[in-house]
Design a protein around this motif. Structure first.
Motif, PDB file in Angstrom:
ATOM      1  N   LEU A   1       0.831  -1.207   0.000  1.00  0.00           N
ATOM      2  CA  LEU A   1       0.000   0.000   0.000  1.00  0.00           C
ATOM      3  C   LEU A   1       0.866   1.257   0.000  1.00  0.00           C
ATOM      4  O   LEU A   1       0.609   2.211  -0.739  1.00  0.00           O
ATOM      5  CB  LEU A   1      -0.930  -0.008   1.215  1.00  0.00           C
ATOM      6  CG  LEU A   1      -2.084  -1.004   1.172  1.00  0.00           C
ATOM      7  CD1 LEU A   1      -2.768  -1.093   2.531  1.00  0.00           C
ATOM      8  CD2 LEU A   1      -3.098  -0.625   0.100  1.00  0.00           C
ATOM      9  N   ALA A   2       1.895   1.268   0.849  1.00  0.00           N
ATOM     10  CA  ALA A   2       2.776   2.434   0.911  1.00  0.00           C
ATOM     11  C   ALA A   2       3.462   2.680  -0.431  1.00  0.00           C
ATOM     12  O   ALA A   2       3.654   3.828  -0.841  1.00  0.00           O
ATOM     13  CB  ALA A   2       3.815   2.240   2.016  1.00  0.00           C
ATOM     14  N   ALA A   3       3.830   1.593  -1.132  1.00  0.00           N
ATOM     15  CA  ALA A   3       4.465   1.730  -2.446  1.00  0.00           C
ATOM     16  C   ALA A   3       3.527   2.366  -3.463  1.00  0.00           C
ATOM     17  O   ALA A   3       3.978   2.966  -4.449  1.00  0.00           O
ATOM     18  CB  ALA A   3       4.933   0.368  -2.939  1.00  0.00           C
ATOM     19  N   GLU A   4       2.219   2.258  -3.228  1.00  0.00           N
ATOM     20  CA  GLU A   4       1.215   2.840  -4.132  1.00  0.00           C
ATOM     21  C   GLU A   4       0.784   4.234  -3.665  1.00  0.00           C
ATOM     22  O   GLU A   4      -0.179   4.793  -4.191  1.00  0.00           O
ATOM     23  CB  GLU A   4      -0.012   1.926  -4.200  1.00  0.00           C
ATOM     24  CG  GLU A   4       0.245   0.577  -4.846  1.00  0.00           C
ATOM     25  CD  GLU A   4       0.561   0.688  -6.332  1.00  0.00           C
ATOM     26  OE1 GLU A   4       0.079   1.663  -6.969  1.00  0.00           O
ATOM     27  OE2 GLU A   4       1.274  -0.189  -6.852  1.00  0.00           O
ATOM     28  N   GLY A   5       1.485   4.798  -2.679  1.00  0.00           N
ATOM     29  CA  GLY A   5       1.168   6.146  -2.209  1.00  0.00           C
ATOM     30  C   GLY A   5       0.028   6.203  -1.223  1.00  0.00           C
ATOM     31  O   GLY A   5      -0.522   7.279  -0.960  1.00  0.00           O
ATOM     32  N   VAL A   6      -0.346   5.058  -0.648  1.00  0.00           N
ATOM     33  CA  VAL A   6      -1.422   5.002   0.344  1.00  0.00           C
ATOM     34  C   VAL A   6      -0.793   5.015   1.736  1.00  0.00           C
ATOM     35  O   VAL A   6       0.141   4.265   2.020  1.00  0.00           O
ATOM     36  CB  VAL A   6      -2.285   3.737   0.164  1.00  0.00           C
ATOM     37  CG1 VAL A   6      -3.345   3.646   1.260  1.00  0.00           C
ATOM     38  CG2 VAL A   6      -2.944   3.732  -1.214  1.00  0.00           C
ATOM     39  N   THR A   7      -1.309   5.849   2.620  1.00  0.00           N
ATOM     40  CA  THR A   7      -0.828   5.902   3.999  1.00  0.00           C
ATOM     41  C   THR A   7      -1.529   4.819   4.819  1.00  0.00           C
ATOM     42  O   THR A   7      -2.755   4.684   4.767  1.00  0.00           O
ATOM     43  CB  THR A   7      -1.117   7.276   4.627  1.00  0.00           C
ATOM     44  OG1 THR A   7      -0.436   8.288   3.886  1.00  0.00           O
ATOM     45  CG2 THR A   7      -0.640   7.325   6.063  1.00  0.00           C
ATOM     46  N   VAL A   8      -0.760   4.046   5.556  1.00  0.00           N
ATOM     47  CA  VAL A   8      -1.302   2.973   6.391  1.00  0.00           C
ATOM     48  C   VAL A   8      -1.452   3.491   7.826  1.00  0.00           C
ATOM     49  O   VAL A   8      -0.502   4.006   8.415  1.00  0.00           O
ATOM     50  CB  VAL A   8      -0.388   1.735   6.357  1.00  0.00           C
ATOM     51  CG1 VAL A   8      -0.898   0.665   7.329  1.00  0.00           C
ATOM     52  CG2 VAL A   8      -0.313   1.178   4.937  1.00  0.00           C
ATOM     53  N   VAL A   9      -2.648   3.340   8.373  1.00  0.00           N
ATOM     54  CA  VAL A   9      -2.960   3.831   9.716  1.00  0.00           C
ATOM     55  C   VAL A   9      -3.194   2.640  10.636  1.00  0.00           C
ATOM     56  O   VAL A   9      -3.970   1.741  10.307  1.00  0.00           O
ATOM     57  CB  VAL A   9      -4.223   4.721   9.707  1.00  0.00           C
ATOM     58  CG1 VAL A   9      -4.446   5.344  11.081  1.00  0.00           C
ATOM     59  CG2 VAL A   9      -4.135   5.797   8.636  1.00  0.00           C
ATOM     60  N   SER A  10      -2.532   2.627  11.787  1.00  0.00           N
ATOM     61  CA  SER A  10      -2.756   1.561  12.746  1.00  0.00           C
ATOM     62  C   SER A  10      -2.493   2.088  14.149  1.00  0.00           C
ATOM     63  O   SER A  10      -2.227   3.278  14.343  1.00  0.00           O
ATOM     64  CB  SER A  10      -1.874   0.346  12.422  1.00  0.00           C
ATOM     65  OG  SER A  10      -2.367  -0.813  13.081  1.00  0.00           O
ATOM     66  N   GLY A  11      -2.560   1.180  15.138  1.00  0.00           N
ATOM     67  CA  GLY A  11      -2.565   1.616  16.529  1.00  0.00           C
ATOM     68  C   GLY A  11      -1.349   1.284  17.353  1.00  0.00           C
ATOM     69  O   GLY A  11      -1.392   1.404  18.581  1.00  0.00           O
ATOM     70  N   LEU A  12      -0.235   0.823  16.699  1.00  0.00           N
ATOM     71  CA  LEU A  12       1.018   0.540  17.395  1.00  0.00           C
ATOM     72  C   LEU A  12       0.876  -0.506  18.501  1.00  0.00           C
ATOM     73  O   LEU A  12       1.670  -0.524  19.443  1.00  0.00           O
ATOM     74  CB  LEU A  12       1.638   1.829  17.955  1.00  0.00           C
ATOM     75  CG  LEU A  12       2.496   2.604  16.945  1.00  0.00           C
ATOM     76  CD1 LEU A  12       2.724   4.043  17.411  1.00  0.00           C
ATOM     77  CD2 LEU A  12       3.845   1.903  16.758  1.00  0.00           C
ATOM     78  N   ALA A  13      -0.114  -1.367  18.385  1.00  0.00           N
ATOM     79  CA  ALA A  13      -0.253  -2.468  19.333  1.00  0.00           C
ATOM     80  C   ALA A  13       0.614  -3.638  18.889  1.00  0.00           C
ATOM     81  O   ALA A  13       1.209  -3.633  17.807  1.00  0.00           O
ATOM     82  CB  ALA A  13      -1.719  -2.895  19.427  1.00  0.00           C
ATOM     83  N   ARG A  14       0.685  -4.654  19.717  1.00  0.00           N
ATOM     84  CA  ARG A  14       1.393  -5.870  19.331  1.00  0.00           C
ATOM     85  C   ARG A  14       0.694  -6.525  18.139  1.00  0.00           C
ATOM     86  O   ARG A  14      -0.451  -6.253  17.843  1.00  0.00           O
ATOM     87  CB  ARG A  14       1.418  -6.860  20.495  1.00  0.00           C
ATOM     88  CG  ARG A  14       2.145  -6.381  21.734  1.00  0.00           C
ATOM     89  CD  ARG A  14       2.143  -7.457  22.806  1.00  0.00           C
ATOM     90  NE  ARG A  14       2.804  -6.999  24.030  1.00  0.00           N
ATOM     91  CZ  ARG A  14       2.185  -6.496  25.079  1.00  0.00           C
ATOM     92  NH1 ARG A  14       0.863  -6.368  25.060  1.00  0.00           N
ATOM     93  NH2 ARG A  14       2.862  -6.110  26.142  1.00  0.00           N
ATOM     94  N   GLY A  15       1.378  -7.438  17.486  1.00  0.00           N
ATOM     95  CA  GLY A  15       0.747  -8.245  16.460  1.00  0.00           C
ATOM     96  C   GLY A  15       0.562  -7.535  15.143  1.00  0.00           C
ATOM     97  O   GLY A  15       1.520  -7.013  14.554  1.00  0.00           O
ATOM     98  N   ILE A  16      -0.668  -7.492  14.664  1.00  0.00           N
ATOM     99  CA  ILE A  16      -0.970  -6.973  13.332  1.00  0.00           C
ATOM    100  C   ILE A  16      -0.597  -5.499  13.206  1.00  0.00           C
ATOM    101  O   ILE A  16      -0.039  -5.076  12.190  1.00  0.00           O
ATOM    102  CB  ILE A  16      -2.463  -7.175  12.996  1.00  0.00           C
ATOM    103  CG1 ILE A  16      -2.805  -8.668  12.947  1.00  0.00           C
ATOM    104  CG2 ILE A  16      -2.813  -6.493  11.674  1.00  0.00           C
ATOM    105  CD1 ILE A  16      -1.998  -9.469  11.953  1.00  0.00           C
ATOM    106  N   ASP A  17      -0.889  -4.692  14.223  1.00  0.00           N
ATOM    107  CA  ASP A  17      -0.550  -3.265  14.165  1.00  0.00           C
ATOM    108  C   ASP A  17       0.950  -3.082  13.939  1.00  0.00           C
ATOM    109  O   ASP A  17       1.378  -2.305  13.079  1.00  0.00           O
ATOM    110  CB  ASP A  17      -0.941  -2.563  15.467  1.00  0.00           C
ATOM    111  CG  ASP A  17      -2.438  -2.413  15.645  1.00  0.00           C
ATOM    112  OD1 ASP A  17      -3.177  -3.220  15.057  1.00  0.00           O
ATOM    113  OD2 ASP A  17      -2.864  -1.504  16.369  1.00  0.00           O
ATOM    114  N   THR A  18       1.745  -3.798  14.711  1.00  0.00           N
ATOM    115  CA  THR A  18       3.200  -3.699  14.595  1.00  0.00           C
ATOM    116  C   THR A  18       3.648  -4.061  13.185  1.00  0.00           C
ATOM    117  O   THR A  18       4.451  -3.353  12.564  1.00  0.00           O
ATOM    118  CB  THR A  18       3.881  -4.612  15.625  1.00  0.00           C
ATOM    119  OG1 THR A  18       3.586  -4.139  16.933  1.00  0.00           O
ATOM    120  CG2 THR A  18       5.386  -4.653  15.417  1.00  0.00           C
ATOM    121  N   ALA A  19       3.115  -5.154  12.660  1.00  0.00           N
ATOM    122  CA  ALA A  19       3.494  -5.596  11.316  1.00  0.00           C
ATOM    123  C   ALA A  19       3.085  -4.575  10.259  1.00  0.00           C
ATOM    124  O   ALA A  19       3.831  -4.321   9.304  1.00  0.00           O
ATOM    125  CB  ALA A  19       2.850  -6.952  11.023  1.00  0.00           C
ATOM    126  N   ALA A  20       1.912  -3.980  10.414  1.00  0.00           N
ATOM    127  CA  ALA A  20       1.438  -2.988   9.441  1.00  0.00           C
ATOM    128  C   ALA A  20       2.370  -1.781   9.403  1.00  0.00           C
ATOM    129  O   ALA A  20       2.714  -1.266   8.328  1.00  0.00           O
ATOM    130  CB  ALA A  20       0.021  -2.556   9.787  1.00  0.00           C
TER     131      ALA A  20
END
Length: 360
Positions: free
Chosen positions: A132-151
């Protein structure tokens, strides 16, 4: 910080002043300064004592602490406030940020999921974030463990926003302290709470609504039923944004939430291309002019009989404000005026989904 912004922050930090109440007060009185002066009279009309207003000295100390951390405020109604987030009725009146605020003006996609996510799900989330970032899309997440961290790890080089439930100076979980600092340095770190605020349980749903509000769509990668990730997905759907989910094995409890979302109509995601197709190459939301968040009906004074009729329709069980308007037969502007008075008097409480109740 100029006096008008200090008064805005003082209003925000005062007891019983939530996002909806803040908007209504500014819409009615035109400024935080005027609203602060009017609150005692409004609370008296609502039959209670005025709320405890934040002390100016505390606000000055907060501002000094925020500035010492290299962080900045942005208030709703200001040009730099994220336009998509401002469309939400419960948008935070003020955000504290470190980093590049312009990332919130790009197409944003929320990505959330289980804290105890599987290795395969984390790898897939990281891949989605990078793509997504490579396509110019900003990724929003919550800095939690697991999926957030990976995103965040996947999107850190191309554009990521971390929304935290604590103060801007508190890292949670502690093992993500380095990642949180990377997000602040190379992306955008957002906090609604004042510096020094610990990540209490009640702050996480508030954090989730910011993730949903910033994003044209939210992807759930792995989530158990009744998880916080599903709250974020629900908030995104209520805001009219795309809800997407990655399917998983029926044998894995961590996939049950995503599979249920897909059954209920969420967009099935198996690749970055699926997300890009869902949000569209040019999303209409990106070209909306920032709307005035303080539009409201002209202020009106309710009669004592109107107040009694509205109070009689309320109880401890939250009901939609629209239902109060319909059953009372009173003009919407008058109903909103009475509810504002009751809330400032400590007699009424706002709930998600445009609902209100009397305090017991």
């Amino acid at each position: 910080m100029e006096h008008s912004r200090l008064d805005s922050l003082r209003l925000i930090r005062s007891a019983q002043i939530g996002p909806i109440t803040y908007r209504q007060l500014i819409a009615r009185f035109g400024s935080a300064t005027a609203a602060l002066a009017a609150i005692p009279d409004l609370a008296a009309r609502g039959g209670g004592r005025p709320p405890r207003l934040a002390e100016p000295a505390l606000i000055l100390r907060e501002v000094e602490r925020t500035q010492s951390l290299g962080a900045t405020y942005v208030f709703i109604g200001e040009p730099d406030y994220p336009a998509l987030l401002a469309e939400m009725e419960t948008a935070p009146p003020a955000l504290i940020y470190r980093g590049d605020l312009s990332l919130a003006k790009r197409r944003c996609v929320g990505m959330v999921g289980a804290r105890n996510a599987s290795a395969a799900a984390c790898r897939f989330a990281r891949m989605l974030g990078q793509g997504l970032a490579a396509e110019g899309v900003t990724v929003v997440s919550g800095l939690a463990r697991g999926i957030d961290t990976a995103a965040h790890q996947g999107s850190i080089d191309g554009g990521t926003i971390g929304v935290i439930a604590s103060g801007i100076d508190i890292a949670y979980p502690p093992e993500n302290e380095a990642l949180q600092e990377q997000v602040a340095q190379r992306g955008l770190l957002l906090a609604e709470q004042p510096p020094g605020t610990q990540p209490l349980a009640r702050h996480f749903p508030s954090r989730n609504r910011i993730i949903a509000g910033l994003s044209v769509g939210t992807v759930v990668v792995e989530a158990a039923p009744k998880s916080g990730s599903l709250i974020t997905a629900r908030l995104a759907g209520e805001a009219g944004r795309d809800v997407m989910a990655v399917p998983g094995s029926p044998l894995d409890p961590r996939a049950q939430g995503c599979n249920q979302l897909i059954r209920e109509g969420a967009i099935l995601v198996q690749s970055v291309a699926d997300i890009l197709e869902a949000i569209g190459p040019i999303h209409g939301s990106m070209f909306r002019q920032p709307s005035d968040p303080f539009t409201a009906a002209p202020p009106a004074d309710a009669s004592d009989s109107d107040r009694r009729r509205i109070v009689d329709l309320l109880g401890p069980v939250p009901v939609p404000v629209d239902e109060v308007i319909r059953q009372s037969g009173i003009a919407p502007a008058l109903v909103q005026t009475v509810l504002l008075e009751l809330e400032l008097a400590g007699r009424a409480e706002r709930h998600a989904g445009g609902r209100v109740s009397l305090r017991e």
